[in-house]
Scaffold this active site. Sequence first.
Site, PDB file in Angstrom:
ATOM      1  N   GLY A 175       0.663  -1.090  -0.171  1.00 38.25           N
ATOM      2  CA  GLY A 175      -0.075  -0.103  -0.063  1.00 38.25           C
ATOM      3  C   GLY A 175       0.976   1.163   0.129  1.00 38.25           C
ATOM      4  N   GLY A 176       0.368   2.214   0.951  1.00 42.75           N
ATOM      5  CA  GLY A 176       0.999   3.455   1.016  1.00 42.75           C
ATOM      6  C   GLY A 176       2.597   3.368   1.297  1.00 42.75           C
ATOM      7  N   GLY A 410      16.578  12.251 -34.148  1.00 44.71           N
ATOM      8  CA  GLY A 410      16.519  12.643 -32.799  1.00 44.71           C
ATOM      9  C   GLY A 410      17.095  12.179 -31.899  1.00 44.71           C
ATOM     10  CB  ALA A 411      19.150   8.889 -31.339  1.00 41.96           C
TER      11      ALA A 411
HETATM   12  C1  HXC Z   1      -0.566  -3.921  12.954  1.00 43.56           C
HETATM   13  C2  HXC Z   1       0.507  -5.926  11.894  1.00 43.56           C
HETATM   14  C3  HXC Z   1       0.099  -5.082  10.754  1.00 43.56           C
HETATM   15  C4  HXC Z   1      -0.574  -4.012  10.697  1.00 43.56           C
HETATM   16  C5  HXC Z   1       1.004  -7.086  10.390  1.00 43.56           C
HETATM   17  N1  HXC Z   1       0.948  -6.819  11.795  1.00 43.56           N
HETATM   18  N2  HXC Z   1       0.663  -6.008   9.623  1.00 43.56           N
HETATM   19  N3  HXC Z   1      -0.235  -5.258  13.094  1.00 43.56           N
HETATM   20  N4  HXC Z   1      -0.772  -3.260  11.813  1.00 43.56           N
HETATM   21  N5  HXC Z   1      -0.568  -3.149   9.515  1.00 43.56           N
HETATM   22  C6  HXC Z   1       1.182  -7.852  12.734  1.00 43.56           C
HETATM   23  C7  HXC Z   1       0.369  -9.157  12.839  1.00 43.56           C
HETATM   24  O1  HXC Z   1      -0.750  -8.937  13.447  1.00 43.56           O
HETATM   25  C8  HXC Z   1       1.217 -10.191  13.702  1.00 43.56           C
HETATM   26  O2  HXC Z   1       1.088 -10.147  14.808  1.00 43.56           O
HETATM   27  C9  HXC Z   1       2.736  -9.828  13.394  1.00 43.56           C
HETATM   28  O3  HXC Z   1       2.364  -8.487  12.762  1.00 43.56           O
HETATM   29  C10 HXC Z   1       3.086 -10.432  11.840  1.00 43.56           C
HETATM   30  O4  HXC Z   1       2.050 -10.494  10.970  1.00 43.56           O
HETATM   31  P1  HXC Z   1       1.813 -11.806  10.167  1.00 43.56           P
HETATM   32  O5  HXC Z   1       0.452 -11.395   9.216  1.00 43.56           O
HETATM   33  O6  HXC Z   1       1.917 -12.897  11.161  1.00 43.56           O
HETATM   34  O7  HXC Z   1       3.113 -11.866   9.262  1.00 43.56           O
HETATM   35  P2  HXC Z   1       3.086 -12.641   7.589  1.00 43.56           P
HETATM   36  O8  HXC Z   1       2.297 -14.181   7.566  1.00 43.56           O
HETATM   37  O9  HXC Z   1       4.356 -12.648   7.356  1.00 43.56           O
HETATM   38  O10 HXC Z   1       2.320 -11.671   6.803  1.00 43.56           O
HETATM   39  C11 HXC Z   1       3.033 -10.094   6.630  1.00 43.56           C
HETATM   40  C12 HXC Z   1       1.995  -9.424   5.986  1.00 43.56           C
HETATM   41  C13 HXC Z   1       0.597  -9.355   6.645  1.00 43.56           C
HETATM   42  C14 HXC Z   1       1.793  -9.645   4.575  1.00 43.56           C
HETATM   43  C15 HXC Z   1       2.763  -7.704   6.175  1.00 43.56           C
HETATM   44  O11 HXC Z   1       0.759  -9.260   8.066  1.00 43.56           O
HETATM   45  C16 HXC Z   1      -0.302  -8.333   6.261  1.00 43.56           C
HETATM   46  O12 HXC Z   1      -1.003  -8.418   5.061  1.00 43.56           O
HETATM   47  N6  HXC Z   1      -0.543  -7.274   6.888  1.00 43.56           N
HETATM   48  C17 HXC Z   1      -1.238  -6.051   6.737  1.00 43.56           C
HETATM   49  C18 HXC Z   1      -0.785  -5.384   5.386  1.00 43.56           C
HETATM   50  C19 HXC Z   1      -1.539  -4.187   5.208  1.00 43.56           C
HETATM   51  O13 HXC Z   1      -2.564  -4.321   4.393  1.00 43.56           O
HETATM   52  N7  HXC Z   1      -1.196  -3.070   5.714  1.00 43.56           N
HETATM   53  C20 HXC Z   1      -1.755  -1.901   5.572  1.00 43.56           C
HETATM   54  C21 HXC Z   1      -1.376  -1.100   4.037  1.00 43.56           C
HETATM   55  S1  HXC Z   1      -1.981   0.334   3.768  1.00 43.56           S
HETATM   56  P3  HXC Z   1       1.222 -11.188  15.784  1.00 43.56           P
HETATM   57  O14 HXC Z   1       0.956 -10.355  17.184  1.00 43.56           O
HETATM   58  O15 HXC Z   1       0.212 -12.130  15.417  1.00 43.56           O
HETATM   59  O16 HXC Z   1       2.405 -11.600  15.736  1.00 43.56           O
HETATM   60  C22 HXC Z   1      -1.148   1.271   4.361  1.00 43.56           C
HETATM   61  C23 HXC Z   1      -1.670   2.708   4.232  1.00 43.56           C
HETATM   62  C24 HXC Z   1      -0.427   3.670   4.126  1.00 43.56           C
HETATM   63  O17 HXC Z   1      -0.140   1.131   4.842  1.00 43.56           O
HETATM   64  C25 HXC Z   1      -1.109   4.838   3.429  1.00 43.56           C
HETATM   65  C26 HXC Z   1       0.279   5.894   3.311  1.00 43.56           C
HETATM   66  C27 HXC Z   1      -0.298   6.957   2.513  1.00 43.56           C
END
Ligand code: HXC
Length: 520
Positions: A175-176, A410-411
């Site tokens: 994402g962001g 042009g190049a």
């Molecule tokens: C809080 C998070 C988190 C998040 C992961 N965790 N992402 N906690 N906020 N965004 C935590 C999980 O709950 C987990 O906690 C630990 O981190 C490890 O994550 P897992 O899922 O077990 O690991 P994995 O299987 O390796 O997967 C990693 C991952 C997945 C692919 C990153 O966690 C995931 O899809 N996370 C969400 C990604 C996402 O959509 N983020 C928002 C993007 S939008 P525990 O306690 O169980 O160990 C964004 C907006 C920004 O960022 C905008 C800016 C303009």
Amino acid sequence: MVLRRKVETKREELARKRETALLGGGQRRIDAQHKRGKLTARERIDLLLDEGTFEEIDTFALHRSVEFGLEKQKFLGDAAVTGHGKIHGRTAFVYAQDFTVLGGSLSEVSAQKICKVMDLALAAGAPVVGLIDSGGARIQEGVDSLSGYSSIFHRNVWSSGVVPQISVILGPAAGGATYSPALTDFIFMVRGVGQMYITGPDVIRAVTGEQVSHEVLGGAEPHSTLSGVSHFAFDSEQQCIEQVRRLLAFLPLNNMEDPPRQTPTDDPNRMDVELADIVPESQNQPYNMVNVLTRVVDNGDFMQVHEQFARNIIVGFARFDGRVAGIVAQQPEYLAGVLDINSAVKAARFVRFCDSFNIPVVTFIDTAGFMPGIAQEHGGIIRNGAKLIFAYAEATVPKISILTRKAYGGAYIVMSSKNLTSDINFAWPTGVIAVMGADGAVNIIHRGEIGNSDDPEGTRTRLISEYEEQLMNPYIAAGRGMIDDVIDPVQTRPKIIRALEMLENKREALPPKKHGSVPL
Ligand code: HXC
């Protein structure tokens, strides 16, 4: 005595807290990180910085959230390890997202930590390296984590062109979270470890029905070959971080400095006799331009940037008699070195980076021109090719070019031509500057004569050889001062070195303006 004991107790407390901070999200999560073949944030920093130079900042930072049970998940330092140290003895700032703490997710506090090192880097005039391994915005913190990203993006933009910024993708960047790296100068990725995408495989499946894995969608391979998002791709974290250090050795610490000059160990007058035979007889026969470049730069040390993307153009860093230069070169071995949308954008971005950081640009030219085709026209070759013209014309650093063979149409104009304010333009005797190749030219300007002839093929052959004799050489351009000298290919290295030395103190300013409006 009592006072001494109290001080001792406090020191022990500090040592205990530091020990705890070293563990990030805890030993279980560190083990999980290792099990996936990934290093921890601190191990990565140790690889990046000169041994024993890391000065950590904000070790004791804690997030302030109480929502969704977060008050029970506090870890010293939160989800980023930040600070500064030395790379090859020069100051560098670093932040490493710590996946063992809530998936390295960006909280209000970890964003503040990252912003603090970015602010210090700007004030101190030193590069920032971000080691990215994060699940993105911390979901529980909502707008606080989102605004943390805004603050980082703002600093990325303000630091752009002031201090070099490097992002190393060592885990998810979704994402962001992709956009801070995208705003920096160079992105490094590790195959099978780092993945970048705006929307992940699940969202894509739901919206478009396409099925794709994380790695195929956003791994190092697609981003270093197809999208051009990543400048470098490596097989291991160790290799990747070693190359970050290598890249930084070419760069100045900030835009007020010249790039660091190394004590040369290669003879500045070295002439490589093999260069004389590198260009084939036929105008259309390919040869590998990298073989030219490695023969003329110091010790054959050439660091390619974007090596696997838009391979018809080559860009990268090297040294000439210890002086750093950015090299842009056509690659006749790939798509005949044609200029197309991706190669124009790749080279334009590189030239602008060099210009921002006082790095002279040395251009090697051999191209028949722009790629013809509907896809290129409709894809915006006009808009994108203009970026390269803009970049060369705007660049005030020393600009040197070497025409090895073809510069058609042009190049010729685009590739660091004299009238685009190139300082020194050399040509090899095999160099040709023309509006187009002999075949095409004769078919246009002598269409009537060929059509009316009793022997059209014979007439065409005669006219082609007349055209080749009259126009296909570098001396017409040299006669008009568009080429400063026609040189023996073996002299290329000493000629470039003398030109760079002569231009060492070049100072040129653009007309006063806020900024140009580069055709994005
Ligand atoms: C809080 C998070 C988190 C998040 C992961 N965790 N992402 N906690 N906020 N965004 C935590 C999980 O709950 C987990 O906690 C630990 O981190 C490890 O994550 P897992 O899922 O077990 O690991 P994995 O299987 O390796 O997967 C990693 C991952 C997945 C692919 C990153 O966690 C995931 O899809 N996370 C969400 C990604 C996402 O959509 N983020 C928002 C993007 S939008 P525990 O306690 O169980 O160990 C964004 C907006 C920004 O960022 C905008 C800016 C303009």
